[in-house]
Design a protein around this motif. Structure first.
Motif, short mmCIF file in Angstrom:
data_model
loop_
_atom_site.label_atom_id
_atom_site.label_comp_id
_atom_site.label_asym_id
_atom_site.label_seq_id
_atom_site.Cartn_x
_atom_site.Cartn_y
_atom_site.Cartn_z
N UNK A 1 0.82 -1.21 0.00
CA UNK A 1 0.00 0.00 0.00
C UNK A 1 0.86 1.26 0.00
N UNK A 2 2.02 1.20 0.62
CA UNK A 2 2.94 2.34 0.56
C UNK A 2 3.34 2.61 -0.88
N UNK A 3 3.60 1.55 -1.62
CA UNK A 3 3.95 1.71 -3.03
C UNK A 3 2.76 2.25 -3.81
N UNK A 4 1.59 1.67 -3.60
CA UNK A 4 0.38 2.09 -4.33
C UNK A 4 0.09 3.57 -4.11
N UNK A 5 0.21 4.04 -2.87
CA UNK A 5 -0.17 5.41 -2.54
C UNK A 5 1.02 6.37 -2.45
N UNK A 6 2.20 5.86 -2.79
CA UNK A 6 3.42 6.68 -2.78
C UNK A 6 3.63 7.37 -1.43
N UNK A 7 3.56 6.55 -0.40
CA UNK A 7 3.81 6.98 0.98
C UNK A 7 5.05 6.22 1.44
N UNK A 8 5.95 6.84 2.16
CA UNK A 8 7.14 6.12 2.63
C UNK A 8 6.76 4.83 3.37
N UNK A 9 7.32 3.72 2.92
CA UNK A 9 6.98 2.42 3.50
C UNK A 9 7.30 2.35 4.98
N UNK A 10 8.40 2.98 5.38
CA UNK A 10 8.75 2.93 6.80
C UNK A 10 7.70 3.62 7.66
N UNK A 11 7.03 4.63 7.13
CA UNK A 11 5.98 5.31 7.88
C UNK A 11 4.74 4.44 7.99
N UNK A 12 4.36 3.80 6.89
CA UNK A 12 3.19 2.91 6.94
C UNK A 12 3.45 1.75 7.90
N UNK A 13 4.64 1.17 7.82
CA UNK A 13 5.00 0.08 8.73
C UNK A 13 5.02 0.54 10.18
#
Length: 147
Positions: A19-31
């Motif tokens: 979902x971080x990739x899909x929404x272009x949000x930093x993956x470390x923040x989503x995690x």
């Protein structure tokens, strides 16, 4: 690649990164948000203000009223699989794009816009996201992207 994580966290990690990739949000923040919220599918947690936090990403029911016009139900945010992570990442993206303040304050708005609660969550978010950034860098080819 995920052999070093407990099996019950595999969905959290895979869905958060996807979902971080899909929404272009930093993956470390989503995690980091997923770890801090630490919800489980089907979980409902009562808040003192009469709302509930629901599912793996502890999506607040106050936001569900806005989403019901799109057919999104409490069962959707409480479900297993990646859809709850998608909804949460979509909401997180909205905070990052539309809110004011630095990146961490905007990301912490996922939890609360109330300054005293935001500050506490922001500090925790920065610490946990830093650890996840290291975890990601050890396992994936990463590159910095700026707007």
């Amino acid at each position: 690649m995920l052999a070093d994580v407990p099996p019950n966290f595999e969905e959290r990690i895979v869905c958060s990164i996807a979902m971080a990739i899909r929404y272009e949000v930093p993956a470390n923040i989503v995690l980091a948000v997923a770890e801090i919220e630490n919800g489980r599918p089907g979980q409902w947690v009562a808040n003192t203000n009469g709302t509930h936090d629901v599912g793996p990403m502890q999506f607040n029911t106050a936001y569900l009223n806005q989403l019901s016009r799109f057919g999104i139900t409490p069962a959707d945010v409480a479900a297993t699989g990646c859809y709850p992570y998608e909804l949460a990442t979509w909401r997180l993206k909205g905070h990052l794009v539309r809110d004011t303040g630095d990146l961490w304050t905007r990301a912490a708005n996922y939890h609360s816009r109330t300054p005293k609660y935001n500050r506490v969550y922001r500090r925790k978010l920065m610490t946990v996201a830093s650890r996840w950034a290291g975890w990601i860098a050890e396992r994936f080819k990463v590159r910095e992207v700026s707007q």
